[in-house]
Design a protein around this motif. Structure first.
Motif, PDB file in Angstrom:
ATOM      1  N   ALA A 120       0.777  -1.204  -0.054  1.00 32.36           N
ATOM      2  CA  ALA A 120       0.001  -0.095  -0.082  1.00 32.36           C
ATOM      3  C   ALA A 120       0.983   1.263  -0.006  1.00 32.36           C
ATOM      4  O   ALA A 120       0.500   2.237  -0.452  1.00 32.36           O
ATOM      5  CB  ALA A 120      -1.117  -0.082   1.208  1.00 32.36           C
ATOM      6  N   ASP A 121       2.089   1.231   0.724  1.00 28.72           N
ATOM      7  CA  ASP A 121       2.957   2.525   0.809  1.00 28.72           C
ATOM      8  C   ASP A 121       3.552   2.930  -0.466  1.00 28.72           C
ATOM      9  O   ASP A 121       4.010   1.812  -1.259  1.00 28.72           O
ATOM     10  CB  ASP A 121       4.036   2.055   1.560  1.00 28.72           C
ATOM     11  CG  ASP A 121       3.279   1.779   3.101  1.00 28.72           C
ATOM     12  OD1 ASP A 121       3.086   2.711   3.851  1.00 28.72           O
ATOM     13  OD2 ASP A 121       3.625   0.676   3.494  1.00 28.72           O
ATOM     14  N   LEU A 122       3.238   3.980  -1.033  1.00 33.72           N
ATOM     15  CA  LEU A 122       3.606   4.479  -2.394  1.00 33.72           C
ATOM     16  C   LEU A 122       2.957   3.780  -3.444  1.00 33.72           C
ATOM     17  O   LEU A 122       3.528   3.723  -4.506  1.00 33.72           O
ATOM     18  CB  LEU A 122       5.133   4.661  -2.661  1.00 33.72           C
ATOM     19  CG  LEU A 122       5.833   5.615  -1.681  1.00 33.72           C
ATOM     20  CD1 LEU A 122       7.230   5.479  -1.561  1.00 33.72           C
ATOM     21  CD2 LEU A 122       5.229   6.944  -1.741  1.00 33.72           C
ATOM     22  N   ASP A 123       1.877   2.908  -3.056  1.00 30.81           N
ATOM     23  CA  ASP A 123       1.214   2.015  -4.047  1.00 30.81           C
ATOM     24  C   ASP A 123       2.166   1.248  -4.814  1.00 30.81           C
ATOM     25  O   ASP A 123       2.014   1.031  -6.095  1.00 30.81           O
ATOM     26  CB  ASP A 123       0.423   2.885  -5.155  1.00 30.81           C
ATOM     27  CG  ASP A 123      -0.310   2.442  -6.065  1.00 30.81           C
ATOM     28  OD1 ASP A 123      -0.937   1.013  -5.667  1.00 30.81           O
ATOM     29  OD2 ASP A 123      -0.697   2.658  -6.973  1.00 30.81           O
ATOM     30  N   ILE A 124       3.108   0.541  -4.145  1.00 27.93           N
ATOM     31  CA  ILE A 124       4.139  -0.167  -4.701  1.00 27.93           C
ATOM     32  C   ILE A 124       3.698  -1.654  -5.232  1.00 27.93           C
ATOM     33  O   ILE A 124       4.186  -2.096  -6.099  1.00 27.93           O
ATOM     34  CB  ILE A 124       5.545  -0.355  -4.010  1.00 27.93           C
ATOM     35  CG1 ILE A 124       5.192  -1.108  -2.577  1.00 27.93           C
ATOM     36  CG2 ILE A 124       6.198   0.929  -3.754  1.00 27.93           C
ATOM     37  CD1 ILE A 124       6.564  -1.524  -1.976  1.00 27.93           C
ATOM     38  N   ILE A 125       2.769  -2.162  -4.628  1.00 24.09           N
ATOM     39  CA  ILE A 125       2.094  -3.595  -5.115  1.00 24.09           C
ATOM     40  C   ILE A 125       0.795  -3.521  -5.112  1.00 24.09           C
ATOM     41  O   ILE A 125       0.339  -3.699  -3.541  1.00 24.09           O
ATOM     42  CB  ILE A 125       2.884  -4.768  -4.317  1.00 24.09           C
ATOM     43  CG1 ILE A 125       4.423  -4.669  -4.097  1.00 24.09           C
ATOM     44  CG2 ILE A 125       2.476  -6.035  -4.890  1.00 24.09           C
ATOM     45  CD1 ILE A 125       4.933  -5.633  -3.148  1.00 24.09           C
ATOM     46  N   ARG A 126       0.018  -3.528  -6.117  1.00 18.77           N
ATOM     47  CA  ARG A 126      -1.485  -3.681  -5.913  1.00 18.77           C
ATOM     48  C   ARG A 126      -1.882  -5.318  -6.167  1.00 18.77           C
ATOM     49  O   ARG A 126      -1.224  -6.013  -6.833  1.00 18.77           O
ATOM     50  CB  ARG A 126      -1.930  -2.983  -7.225  1.00 18.77           C
ATOM     51  CG  ARG A 126      -2.079  -1.530  -6.982  1.00 18.77           C
ATOM     52  CD  ARG A 126      -3.224  -1.028  -7.451  1.00 18.77           C
ATOM     53  NE  ARG A 126      -3.081   0.623  -7.225  1.00 18.77           N
ATOM     54  CZ  ARG A 126      -3.964   1.387  -7.686  1.00 18.77           C
ATOM     55  NH1 ARG A 126      -5.310   0.882  -8.082  1.00 18.77           N
ATOM     56  NH2 ARG A 126      -3.848   2.751  -7.454  1.00 18.77           N
TER      57      ARG A 126
END
Lengths: 265, 265
Positions: free
Chosen positions: A102-108
């Motif tokens: 979730a942090d900095l949208d690194i892994i969706r």
């Protein structure tokens, strides 16, 4: 020249036992250049979950992640385990940055589709934010990644750490020459499970399938090799299964190969 | 021109209740420009600690952080609360990055010296990594900061979230025009505690001391105003105590001032 990136996956007893953890982190901190640490949570999530009265939920023999379990793994993986790793790496001079997907949208991820079993809040990776991870690495940050992902709509997910390591390696292999190392408590894939010296130097997919069918590899080794071969097929330069002490040297462990060199002649 | 930075501190019921949290995050996500969210953990750490059999430890009426309590707050603040805030902000289009002081070494602390009471693993802030925070902000990241710090030698600490917000504001006021907003469940400092409409527009340090001595301000308001006035004295442009709904407008709440305008004539 394309830069090198080392991705280390650690889990199980390695992150739970103080001494093995310290050795691992010291060796990790000595790896030169770009690097990422992906960690699991060992049995801590189960222990803490039980204390909180959250019992492991099983459906048809599969472990599922209900809402309470998701809260526990978020606390334990992203809080307790991740921040302890980060502070210990900082003490070793490694500029660690703890992250979930979730942090900095690194892994969706998206919720695993229900086929036979509804796994609950288990996420399958759908996107790795290559650009953001490259920026962090270029700025000298060392991502320490907990096995929690998100869907971009506010939902967190539990995602297997072996899979995260593999998906990161695949995505980043377009920008780096990637070595992916699965660290666990054995020196590598063993020919004879009772003999720590029977490490297989190289294993092919076909040999893995054969060993799987005879039961020569089992348990936690199967997801490592499965996700590892997936990474090899999708362009990752090198995948190794080994123990932590191998990090300090350049040798040791079992290399995953698409085919043996001699078959290539 | 010097850029603006908004630092919002939230805690208590605001982060515990689903609806108030959603409103707060929506309003926060609409704030333009550089921003940082600092959060506490409300009573969740106590609730989860109790379930885990970790009782709040009191020495001479002061709450202390023993090793078990540190584990609980690390789990709850840096894991559960932080990652839920991050995933919800990502869903609102805000590029949130959850951090503790250990991540990228952004906030160093040292163990609070033992005078009358040994507070255990409570850290007093000794350094804010201004350069790293500026880099993150310049890259469009929105730091979401849990009240956990570290000493750079591998030890995590529990640090008051109001203090963290104030220390960040002070450190970053050399690079930004900083507005520091303490959000809580009242509209501001109230002249009459039972009347939500008796919000004081401006409060000076002398008035605060007076209200403290008469008991007109008490509880959680005291650390907010104390750390807030400290921030004002050390160069922070604007400090406001208010509730979440004030975030959506530019008005409301109680402004901390070094002196009233009319006194300046």
């Amino acid at each position: 020249m394309i830069e090198h990136l080392t991705i280390i996956k650690v889990g199980g007893k390695l992150v739970e036992e103080k001494e093995s953890l310290q050795t691992l982190l010291r060796d990790f901190s000595r790896i030169a250049g770009n690097k990422i640490l992906v960690h699991g949570g060992g049995s801590m999530a189960t222990t803490i979950g039980e204390k909180l009265g959250v019992k492991p939920k099983m459906v048809e023999g599969r472990r599922i992640t209900d809402e309470d379990t998701l809260q526990v793994v978020t606390m334990v993986y992203a809080g307790l385990v991740n921040k302890n790793l980060v502070s210990k790496l900082q003490a070793l001079g490694t500029n660690a940055l703890g992250l979930t997907g979730a942090d900095l949208d690194i892994i969706r991820a998206k919720k695993r589709p229900v086929v036979d079993v509804d796994y609950g809040f288990v996420g399958d990776v759908v996107n790795v934010n290559n650009r953001m991870l490259r920026e962090l690495l270029m700025n000298g940050a060392v991502p320490v990644i907990a096995p929690i992902t998100h869907d971009g709509d506010g939902q967190l997910f539990n995602t297997n750490a072996d899979t995260i390591a593999s998906e990161l390696a695949i995505a980043l292999s377009s920008s780096y020459r990637v070595t992916l190392i699965y660290c666990f408590d054995k020196r590598g894939v063993l020919m004879d499970e009772s003999d720590e010296n029977s490490v297989i130097d190289e294993i092919t997919m076909a040999e893995f399938e054969e060993m799987k069918s005879t039961g020569a590899v089992n348990g936690g080794m199967i997801p490592k090799l499965t996700t590892g071969f997936n990474a090899m097929k999708k362009g990752v330069d090198s995948v190794v299964v080994t123990n932590a002490s191998a990090l300090s040297g350049s040798k040791g462990g079992t290399n995953l190969v698409l085919f043996h060199e001699e078959e290539d002649e």
